[in-house]
Design an enzyme around this catalytic site. Structure first.
Site, PDB file in Angstrom:
ATOM      1  N   GLY A  40       0.802  -1.218   0.000  1.00 45.57           N
ATOM      2  CA  GLY A  40       0.000   0.000   0.000  1.00 45.57           C
ATOM      3  C   GLY A  40       0.839   1.274   0.000  1.00 45.57           C
ATOM      4  O   GLY A  40       2.051   1.249  -0.232  1.00 45.57           O
ATOM      5  N   VAL A  41       0.157   2.382   0.269  1.00 48.59           N
ATOM      6  CA  VAL A  41       0.832   3.693   0.264  1.00 48.59           C
ATOM      7  C   VAL A  41       1.982   3.696   1.263  1.00 48.59           C
ATOM      8  O   VAL A  41       3.081   4.168   0.979  1.00 48.59           O
ATOM      9  CB  VAL A  41      -0.180   4.814   0.591  1.00 48.59           C
ATOM     10  CG1 VAL A  41       0.532   6.135   0.860  1.00 48.59           C
ATOM     11  CG2 VAL A  41      -1.174   4.978  -0.554  1.00 48.59           C
ATOM     12  N   GLY A 183       2.450  23.356   4.552  1.00 48.73           N
ATOM     13  CA  GLY A 183       1.922  22.470   5.586  1.00 48.73           C
ATOM     14  C   GLY A 183       3.029  22.035   6.541  1.00 48.73           C
ATOM     15  O   GLY A 183       3.951  21.332   6.146  1.00 48.73           O
ATOM     16  N   GLY A 185       2.961  19.916   8.956  1.00 48.99           N
ATOM     17  CA  GLY A 185       2.513  18.714   9.661  1.00 48.99           C
ATOM     18  C   GLY A 185       3.533  17.603   9.510  1.00 48.99           C
ATOM     19  O   GLY A 185       4.723  17.846   9.246  1.00 48.99           O
ATOM     20  N   GLU A 206       2.970  27.394   7.274  1.00 51.94           N
ATOM     21  CA  GLU A 206       1.940  26.697   8.069  1.00 51.94           C
ATOM     22  C   GLU A 206       0.858  27.708   8.427  1.00 51.94           C
ATOM     23  O   GLU A 206       1.168  28.801   8.916  1.00 51.94           O
ATOM     24  CB  GLU A 206       2.612  26.099   9.324  1.00 51.94           C
ATOM     25  CG  GLU A 206       1.677  25.693  10.442  1.00 51.94           C
ATOM     26  CD  GLU A 206       0.630  24.640  10.041  1.00 51.94           C
ATOM     27  OE1 GLU A 206       0.995  23.666   9.363  1.00 51.94           O
ATOM     28  OE2 GLU A 206      -0.552  24.833  10.406  1.00 51.94           O
ATOM     29  N   VAL A 240      -0.999  29.956   1.793  1.00 51.57           N
ATOM     30  CA  VAL A 240      -0.691  30.179   0.384  1.00 51.57           C
ATOM     31  C   VAL A 240      -2.025  30.447  -0.285  1.00 51.57           C
ATOM     32  O   VAL A 240      -2.941  29.625  -0.196  1.00 51.57           O
ATOM     33  CB  VAL A 240      -0.032  28.932  -0.224  1.00 51.57           C
ATOM     34  CG1 VAL A 240       0.038  29.041  -1.728  1.00 51.57           C
ATOM     35  CG2 VAL A 240       1.360  28.737   0.366  1.00 51.57           C
ATOM     36  N   ASP A 313      -7.360   4.417   7.288  1.00 56.78           N
ATOM     37  CA  ASP A 313      -7.548   5.848   6.989  1.00 56.78           C
ATOM     38  C   ASP A 313      -8.957   6.147   6.505  1.00 56.78           C
ATOM     39  O   ASP A 313      -9.485   7.234   6.744  1.00 56.78           O
ATOM     40  CB  ASP A 313      -6.574   6.293   5.878  1.00 56.78           C
ATOM     41  CG  ASP A 313      -5.134   6.400   6.355  1.00 56.78           C
ATOM     42  OD1 ASP A 313      -4.847   5.980   7.497  1.00 56.78           O
ATOM     43  OD2 ASP A 313      -4.288   6.893   5.573  1.00 56.78           O
ATOM     44  N   ALA A 321      -0.618   3.997  10.076  1.00 61.98           N
ATOM     45  CA  ALA A 321      -0.560   2.601   9.639  1.00 61.98           C
ATOM     46  C   ALA A 321      -0.853   1.636  10.787  1.00 61.98           C
ATOM     47  O   ALA A 321      -1.596   0.665  10.623  1.00 61.98           O
ATOM     48  CB  ALA A 321       0.823   2.314   9.053  1.00 61.98           C
ATOM     49  N   HIS A 445      20.920   1.287  32.447  1.00 61.31           N
ATOM     50  CA  HIS A 445      21.731   2.501  32.444  1.00 61.31           C
ATOM     51  C   HIS A 445      22.971   2.276  31.589  1.00 61.31           C
ATOM     52  O   HIS A 445      23.556   1.197  31.648  1.00 61.31           O
ATOM     53  CB  HIS A 445      22.176   2.824  33.874  1.00 61.31           C
ATOM     54  CG  HIS A 445      23.029   4.061  33.967  1.00 61.31           C
ATOM     55  ND1 HIS A 445      22.516   5.323  33.755  1.00 61.31           N
ATOM     56  CD2 HIS A 445      24.359   4.219  34.228  1.00 61.31           C
ATOM     57  CE1 HIS A 445      23.492   6.202  33.897  1.00 61.31           C
ATOM     58  NE2 HIS A 445      24.619   5.562  34.182  1.00 61.31           N
TER      59      HIS A 445
HETATM   60  P1  NAD Z   1      -1.022  16.926   8.614  1.00 61.09           P
HETATM   61  O1  NAD Z   1      -2.443  17.021   8.982  1.00 61.09           O
HETATM   62  O2  NAD Z   1      -0.069  16.260   9.506  1.00 61.09           O
HETATM   63  O3  NAD Z   1      -0.449  18.395   8.395  1.00 61.09           O
HETATM   64  C1  NAD Z   1      -0.992  19.300   7.496  1.00 61.09           C
HETATM   65  C2  NAD Z   1      -0.603  20.698   7.951  1.00 61.09           C
HETATM   66  O4  NAD Z   1      -0.923  21.601   6.931  1.00 61.09           O
HETATM   67  C3  NAD Z   1      -1.331  21.143   9.199  1.00 61.09           C
HETATM   68  O5  NAD Z   1      -0.381  21.643  10.110  1.00 61.09           O
HETATM   69  C4  NAD Z   1      -2.270  22.230   8.683  1.00 61.09           C
HETATM   70  O6  NAD Z   1      -2.521  23.239   9.640  1.00 61.09           O
HETATM   71  C5  NAD Z   1      -1.488  22.762   7.501  1.00 61.09           C
HETATM   72  N1  NAD Z   1      -2.266  23.383   6.444  1.00 61.09           N
HETATM   73  C6  NAD Z   1      -3.472  22.984   5.948  1.00 61.09           C
HETATM   74  N2  NAD Z   1      -3.851  23.783   4.921  1.00 61.09           N
HETATM   75  C7  NAD Z   1      -2.842  24.690   4.750  1.00 61.09           C
HETATM   76  C8  NAD Z   1      -2.641  25.766   3.846  1.00 61.09           C
HETATM   77  N3  NAD Z   1      -3.519  26.071   2.894  1.00 61.09           N
HETATM   78  N4  NAD Z   1      -1.500  26.509   3.967  1.00 61.09           N
HETATM   79  C9  NAD Z   1      -0.601  26.201   4.938  1.00 61.09           C
HETATM   80  N5  NAD Z   1      -0.744  25.192   5.811  1.00 61.09           N
HETATM   81  C10 NAD Z   1      -1.851  24.440   5.720  1.00 61.09           C
HETATM   82  O7  NAD Z   1      -1.018  16.311   7.139  1.00 61.09           O
HETATM   83  P2  NAD Z   1       0.175  15.738   6.255  1.00 61.09           P
HETATM   84  O8  NAD Z   1       1.488  16.214   6.740  1.00 61.09           O
HETATM   85  O9  NAD Z   1      -0.235  16.026   4.846  1.00 61.09           O
HETATM   86  O10 NAD Z   1       0.073  14.200   6.508  1.00 61.09           O
HETATM   87  C11 NAD Z   1      -1.148  13.536   6.246  1.00 61.09           C
HETATM   88  C12 NAD Z   1      -1.351  12.406   7.201  1.00 61.09           C
HETATM   89  O11 NAD Z   1      -0.455  11.373   6.884  1.00 61.09           O
HETATM   90  C13 NAD Z   1      -1.084  12.780   8.645  1.00 61.09           C
HETATM   91  O12 NAD Z   1      -2.202  13.295   9.284  1.00 61.09           O
HETATM   92  C14 NAD Z   1      -0.674  11.472   9.210  1.00 61.09           C
HETATM   93  O13 NAD Z   1      -1.816  10.824   9.670  1.00 61.09           O
HETATM   94  C15 NAD Z   1      -0.076  10.715   8.055  1.00 61.09           C
HETATM   95  N6  NAD Z   1       1.388  10.676   8.156  1.00 61.09           N
HETATM   96  C16 NAD Z   1       1.947  10.107   9.256  1.00 61.09           C
HETATM   97  C17 NAD Z   1       3.325  10.059   9.384  1.00 61.09           C
HETATM   98  C18 NAD Z   1       3.933   9.417  10.588  1.00 61.09           C
HETATM   99  O14 NAD Z   1       3.232   8.688  11.274  1.00 61.09           O
HETATM  100  N7  NAD Z   1       5.193   9.672  10.888  1.00 61.09           N
HETATM  101  C19 NAD Z   1       4.130  10.608   8.408  1.00 61.09           C
HETATM  102  C20 NAD Z   1       3.530  11.183   7.310  1.00 61.09           C
HETATM  103  C21 NAD Z   1       2.156  11.205   7.196  1.00 61.09           C
END
Ligand code: NAD
Length: 472
Positions: A40-41, A183, A185, A206, A240, A313, A321, A445
């Site tokens: 998968g993805v 973003g 995130g 962000e 943006v 999801d 995952a 430790h």
């Molecule tokens: P995310 O929800 O983590 O982050 C998206 C970010 O974009 C948020 O902070 C939001 O406020 C911001 N945002 C939204 N619209 C915007 C805009 N127009 N301009 C600027 N900022 C904006 O989403 P993601 O990073 O795309 O990841 C998607 C999902 O994939 C995550 O929610 C997560 O569940 C999963 N993921 C998990 C992992 C991990 O577990 N390590 C890694 C990658 C992705």
């Protein structure tokens, strides 16, 4: 025609975990996915390839930092073809393994795209051409999610390869001199870190007031400090509002905390994902979607159609995952007649930046929002012998404790390797451990795991390495 007891649609970590367990429980099982092997993805273009690249990014960063320890390496020469080959080899090895596991278990793997005929029949458009009909007693929909791209982040003149989603960014087309990440995130920070380590000048934009909305600010602050050194700029409270392809790059217009426009060689859009419930024919069943497009399920992962379950999801957040795998296993057990429900006390979240950020159970922000009183015990990594030996004191371990019962309700971690440490927190929360349990369990430790034990000691005002007496 294929006739099975369980058919799983979608071969990601949720789908293949479900199919494998179904086979282990003796159910005749088929798994449908367009890729060569299950994965998968997550495995093909998400968690796994990104982690391979983040591993390399960490090496580059550490090699640069080694100068402070008296070891000076020259600037790395980056061979993108070889790096891509390494990442692809990681994916091929893992997916080759899942393919073999499917075969060994006699899970019938059907390569193609499924549509629904009725509550007991699927039609699969085979990757090899032609069609196959699958009759099933139970189906599990595990179709995942796709990147969300709002209209403001679409180019007016159509797609341009310089504007990437996470899949395109993982292909490492080049190392752009400048990269805008939209973003702040999970994806933005993880992939932004990779490109920054490889040499791009990365700007993160962000829209909310801070990175990683949802995570506790004291943890994010430590990560943000490191990001402010590795990335060119972080623009908060900024959106943006427009993008335009020009010969010299992508012109981006900002609004909010930052206004005006700037040109970037590439743009990565990572503003969240949306559920992929677009299985043709779903409307021929009683399966219902909520207003955000997630398939509605109960705590046993049942949809409104008695023969159809859904997991991962496509049924809701967090889109992780490991949550999908556990939901998948729950669905299969329910189908097998076991009395189970999906009711975790803690689903860990890990952001694989450097430092890593991880949390499980209740967060301080959630406790505050709910008006819930909790005791917070923090152990800064500056007091950890192991963190000092690693020259990585940029870390914090935090426990959220119920003051009445002294139970551990949540744990937050930031620091190198936090993603591994959080697993102990999950076990503690799931088992109803108290602060005393953590304090009295002998931790090896010198390791970073001691920070969990010492945070519990902080709660009692008795931490060996933090002098913070408990007020009477
Ligand atoms: P995310 O929800 O983590 O982050 C998206 C970010 O974009 C948020 O902070 C939001 O406020 C911001 N945002 C939204 N619209 C915007 C805009 N127009 N301009 C600027 N900022 C904006 O989403 P993601 O990073 O795309 O990841 C998607 C999902 O994939 C995550 O929610 C997560 O569940 C999963 N993921 C998990 C992992 C991990 O577990 N390590 C890694 C990658 C992705």
């Amino acid at each position: 025609m294929i006739a099975v007891q369980v058919v799983v649609v979608g071969g990601g970590p949720g789908g293949y975990a479900a199919a494998f367990l179904a086979a282990d429980l003796g159910l005749k099982t088929a798994l449908i996915d367009p890729e060569l092997n299950p994965g998968g993805v997550c495995v093909y273009r998400g968690c796994i390839p990104s982690k391979a690249l983040l591993h390399v990014a960490k090496l580059v960063t550490e090699a640069r930092h080694a100068d402070a320890w008296g070891i000076t390496f020259s600037e790395p020469a980056i061979n993108l073809d070889k790096l891509r080959a390494f990442k692809n080899q990681v994916v091929a090895r893992l997916t080759g393994g899942t393919g073999l596991l499917a075969k060994s278990r006699k899970v019938q793997y059907v390569r193609g795209l499924a549509s629904i005929e009725d509550a007991h029949t699927l039609r699969v458009k085979l990757t090899s051409g032609g069609e196959e009909t699958v009759q099933f007693e139970h189906a599990i929909l595990a179709t995942g999610s796709v990147p969300a791209v709002p209209a403001s982040l679409r180019l007016p003149g159509g797609d341009d390869p310089r504007v990437m989603d996470s899949t395109a960014a993982l292909d490492l087309p080049d190392i752009p001199p400048s990269l805008l990440v939209v973003g702040g995130g999970y994806i933005g920070l993880e992939l932004g870190s990779v490109y920054a380590a490889l040499g791009s000048a990365v700007t993160v934009v962000e829209m909310t007031p801070g990175l990683l909305p949802g995570a506790d600010r004291d943890l994010v602050d430590i990560l943000a400090k490191s990001i402010s050194r590795t990335m060119k700029a972080v623009l908060l409270n900024t959106r943006v509002v427009q993008m335009k392809a020009e010969p010299a790059g992508i012109r981006v217009t900002f609004d909010g905390g930052q206004t005006g426009d700037a040109v970037f060689d590439r743009v990565l859009v990572a503003v969240g994902r949306r559920p992929n419930a677009s299985v043709p024919g779903l409307d021929r069943t009683q399966v219902r979607l909520d207003e955000r497009g997630f398939i509605v399920v109960d705590e046993q992962m049942r949809t409104a159609e008695p023969s159809i379950f859904a997991i991962g999801d496509v049924v809701g957040e967090p889109m992780l995952a490991h949550k999908a795998s556990h939901e998948g296993r729950t669905a299969v057990e329910v189908i097998a007649g076991h009395k189970v429900v999906f009711e975790p006390q803690a689903i860990p979240a890990v952001v694989f930046t450097d430092p890593e950020l991880a949390w499980a159970g209740l967060t301080e922000a959630q406790a505050q929002a709910a008006g819930r009183t909790v005791s917070v015990a923090k152990f800064p990594w500056a007091a950890s012998g192991r963190a000092i030996t690693l020259d990585r004191v940029d870390g914090l371990t935090k426990l959220l404790i119920d003051p009445a019962t002294e139970r551990i309700l949540g744990v937050g971690l930031v620091g190198s390797g936090a993603g591994e440490l959080i697993a102990e927190a999950v076990v503690a929360i799931e088992m109803g451990a108290t602060a005393s349990d953590l304090k009295l369990s002998i931790h090896p430790h010198p390791t970073l795991t001691e920070t969990l034990m010492e945070a519990a000691e902080v709660f009692f005002g008795q931490s060996t390495h933090v002098y913070k007496p408990k007020r009477p």
